[in-house]
Every structure is written in C-alpha cells, then in structure tokens.
Design a protein around this motif. Structure first.
Motif, PDB file in Angstrom:
ATOM      1  N   THR A 132     149.645 -68.904  75.795  1.00 51.98           N
ATOM      2  CA  THR A 132     149.893 -70.217  76.379  1.00 51.98           C
ATOM      3  C   THR A 132     148.595 -70.997  76.522  1.00 51.98           C
ATOM      4  O   THR A 132     147.517 -70.412  76.632  1.00 51.98           O
ATOM      5  CB  THR A 132     150.636 -70.109  77.729  1.00 51.98           C
ATOM      6  N   HIS A 133     148.735 -72.297  76.529  1.00 54.43           N
ATOM      7  CA  HIS A 133     147.591 -73.185  76.692  1.00 54.43           C
ATOM      8  C   HIS A 133     147.050 -73.039  78.116  1.00 54.43           C
ATOM      9  O   HIS A 133     147.822 -72.908  79.069  1.00 54.43           O
ATOM     10  CB  HIS A 133     148.023 -74.633  76.441  1.00 54.43           C
ATOM     11  N   PRO A 134     145.739 -73.060  78.290  1.00 52.05           N
ATOM     12  CA  PRO A 134     145.158 -72.905  79.637  1.00 52.05           C
ATOM     13  C   PRO A 134     145.677 -73.918  80.664  1.00 52.05           C
ATOM     14  O   PRO A 134     145.756 -73.607  81.845  1.00 52.05           O
ATOM     15  CB  PRO A 134     143.649 -73.097  79.404  1.00 52.05           C
ATOM     16  N   LYS A 135     146.065 -75.106  80.217  1.00 56.39           N
ATOM     17  CA  LYS A 135     146.556 -76.130  81.141  1.00 56.39           C
ATOM     18  C   LYS A 135     148.060 -76.052  81.399  1.00 56.39           C
ATOM     19  O   LYS A 135     148.591 -76.830  82.178  1.00 56.39           O
ATOM     20  CB  LYS A 135     146.194 -77.518  80.625  1.00 56.39           C
ATOM     21  N   ASN A 136     148.745 -75.094  80.757  1.00 55.21           N
ATOM     22  CA  ASN A 136     150.181 -74.941  80.991  1.00 55.21           C
ATOM     23  C   ASN A 136     150.361 -74.076  82.244  1.00 55.21           C
ATOM     24  O   ASN A 136     150.653 -72.887  82.176  1.00 55.21           O
ATOM     25  CB  ASN A 136     150.871 -74.324  79.770  1.00 55.21           C
ATOM     26  N   HIS A 137     150.157 -74.710  83.387  1.00 52.44           N
ATOM     27  CA  HIS A 137     150.187 -73.994  84.669  1.00 52.44           C
ATOM     28  C   HIS A 137     151.550 -73.375  84.958  1.00 52.44           C
ATOM     29  O   HIS A 137     151.626 -72.294  85.546  1.00 52.44           O
ATOM     30  CB  HIS A 137     149.738 -74.921  85.794  1.00 52.44           C
ATOM     31  N   SER A 138     152.626 -74.036  84.542  1.00 49.94           N
ATOM     32  CA  SER A 138     153.967 -73.481  84.773  1.00 49.94           C
ATOM     33  C   SER A 138     154.140 -72.157  84.039  1.00 49.94           C
ATOM     34  O   SER A 138     154.602 -71.175  84.625  1.00 49.94           O
ATOM     35  CB  SER A 138     155.047 -74.461  84.315  1.00 49.94           C
ATOM     36  N   LEU A 165     143.251 -78.344  67.345  1.00 43.52           N
ATOM     37  CA  LEU A 165     143.152 -76.893  67.496  1.00 43.52           C
ATOM     38  C   LEU A 165     142.845 -76.594  68.951  1.00 43.52           C
ATOM     39  O   LEU A 165     141.921 -77.173  69.530  1.00 43.52           O
ATOM     40  CB  LEU A 165     142.036 -76.330  66.622  1.00 43.52           C
ATOM     41  N   VAL A 166     143.622 -75.690  69.548  1.00 41.95           N
ATOM     42  CA  VAL A 166     143.452 -75.386  70.968  1.00 41.95           C
ATOM     43  C   VAL A 166     143.327 -73.879  71.185  1.00 41.95           C
ATOM     44  O   VAL A 166     143.808 -73.081  70.387  1.00 41.95           O
ATOM     45  CB  VAL A 166     144.616 -75.944  71.825  1.00 41.95           C
ATOM     46  N   ASP A 167     142.668 -73.538  72.282  1.00 42.75           N
ATOM     47  CA  ASP A 167     142.570 -72.145  72.716  1.00 42.75           C
ATOM     48  C   ASP A 167     143.886 -71.753  73.389  1.00 42.75           C
ATOM     49  O   ASP A 167     144.585 -72.606  73.947  1.00 42.75           O
ATOM     50  CB  ASP A 167     141.454 -71.976  73.751  1.00 42.75           C
ATOM     51  N   LEU A 168     144.193 -70.478  73.347  1.00 46.00           N
ATOM     52  CA  LEU A 168     145.366 -69.958  74.037  1.00 46.00           C
ATOM     53  C   LEU A 168     144.977 -68.749  74.879  1.00 46.00           C
ATOM     54  O   LEU A 168     144.148 -67.931  74.457  1.00 46.00           O
ATOM     55  CB  LEU A 168     146.459 -69.551  73.048  1.00 46.00           C
ATOM     56  N   ILE A 169     145.573 -68.654  76.047  1.00 43.66           N
ATOM     57  CA  ILE A 169     145.394 -67.475  76.893  1.00 43.66           C
ATOM     58  C   ILE A 169     146.452 -66.458  76.473  1.00 43.66           C
ATOM     59  O   ILE A 169     147.632 -66.787  76.337  1.00 43.66           O
ATOM     60  CB  ILE A 169     145.533 -67.819  78.387  1.00 43.66           C
ATOM     61  N   TYR A 170     146.012 -65.237  76.262  1.00 45.09           N
ATOM     62  CA  TYR A 170     146.878 -64.146  75.836  1.00 45.09           C
ATOM     63  C   TYR A 170     147.217 -63.300  77.057  1.00 45.09           C
ATOM     64  O   TYR A 170     146.321 -62.814  77.732  1.00 45.09           O
ATOM     65  CB  TYR A 170     146.134 -63.318  74.792  1.00 45.09           C
ATOM     66  N   TYR A 171     148.506 -63.177  77.339  1.00 45.53           N
ATOM     67  CA  TYR A 171     149.002 -62.357  78.447  1.00 45.53           C
ATOM     68  C   TYR A 171     149.771 -61.169  77.869  1.00 45.53           C
ATOM     69  O   TYR A 171     150.471 -61.311  76.867  1.00 45.53           O
ATOM     70  CB  TYR A 171     150.003 -63.152  79.303  1.00 45.53           C
ATOM     71  N   GLY A 172     149.683 -60.026  78.515  1.00 45.99           N
ATOM     72  CA  GLY A 172     150.433 -58.860  78.095  1.00 45.99           C
ATOM     73  C   GLY A 172     151.047 -58.108  79.258  1.00 45.99           C
ATOM     74  O   GLY A 172     150.569 -58.193  80.389  1.00 45.99           O
TER      75      GLY A 172
END
Length: 177
Positions: A132-138, A165-172
């Motif tokens: 998810t995008h870092p600014k997608n707080h929801s 092009l954007v960075d994404l945070i990877y959650y697992g």
C-alpha cells in the motif's frame, strides 16, 4: 462468510451488473491504485470480458475475486481479492476496496479480518501480504488491526494511472502470527 448484515463470497457471473455499477461509481477513488480494474471496466462489455478472465483464473487457482455483499440491499459494498498466488510457499497478495457509501464505518476492517482467517483456513496459505501507498492511512490501519506487520518499503514499485512511480509499504502476516 457472514458477519453483521454482510456476506463475503466469490464473485460470480450473475454479479456483473452490480460489479460494473460499483466500480463505475467509485472509479475516481480507485483509478490510481486499482489501475488494472479501472482500465479494464470502462464499458459494460469490457467489464464482462474482465469478469470472464477473472473467473477463468479462479478455475486455474491463480486469482480469487470476492465481493462483500450487503444482504439487506443486495448490493456490492466492497471487493477483496487474492492475487500473485504462489502455491509453492504458499502465499498470496491481498487487495481490498470499499464502496464510498460504506467507507469509514468499520466494515472494511471486520471484513478483512474475517477474510484473512478464511484465507488461512480454507485456502491453506502460510503467508498473506499486501502493498500500500504510505499515505493510504485507511489501508495501513486495516492491515495493522488485522495483525499484519510492516516488512519494508519497496521503492518505485508501482506506476499510478497518471504515470507516477510510487513507493509501497509491504505488510505481511503469517498463519501462526
């Protein structure tokens, strides 16, 4: 899977009208981070072809599209999917979007937590992940409430509809977390 007045189930051919309406209504909200969906559903005919492709991938166990159905109104309140399935691990990437009418009411979090349990139990996944995008707080709040952990940031990992092009945070999340 049922909770409150909602049912989570696989998307079916008979959902075509409701699916097209829901995506069309939410297109502006979805277009930057659900580019595949929004680019493939511009017309009803495009949507029919896209749905047929999705359902063919279900038969091959490569992709699993689910809807969150409002059982009172029989409308689609949201969409969940399992993509980038790797049966060797086994793991899958999860996606979620919600109709604007249902946003901000806790529905996404409840549905996502239940859906994660289903993925581990019914599909037998060892790991679930999302980007998810870092600014997608929801999305970040939902992931964290569902027990996902940040595993890192992937730089320049996604191209938005506008070409950025954007960075994404990877959650697992592992099945024994």
């Amino acid at each position: 899977m049922q909770f409150d007045n909602y049912n989570i189930r696989l998307l079916q051919n008979s959902d075509i009208d409701a699916y097209y309406k829901m995506v069309s209504k939410n297109r502006k909200r979805l277009e930057d981070f659900f580019t595949g969906t929004t680019s493939r559903t511009k017309t009803f005919e495009d949507t029919k072809a896209f749905l047929a492709e999705m359902l063919e991938k279900v038969n091959k166990r490569e992709y699993f599209p689910y809807i969150i159905e409002d059982t009172k109104t029989h409308t689609i309140a949201g969409f969940l999917d399992l993509k980038n399935v790797d049966w060797k691990i086994p793991k899958t990437e999860m996606g979620l979007y919600i109709d604007e009418k249902y946003a901000g009411k806790g529905l996404s979090t409840k549905a996502f937590i239940l859906f994660c349990e289903h993925c581990f139990k019914e599909h037998g996944f060892r790991k679930l992940f999302l980007r998810t995008h870092p600014k997608n707080h929801s999305a970040r709040k939902i992931a964290e409430k569902a027990g996902f952990k940040i595993e890192g940031t992937i730089r320049c990992d996604y191209k938005t509809t506008s070409g950025q092009l954007v960075d994404l945070i990877y959650y697992g999340k592992l099945n024994d977390d």
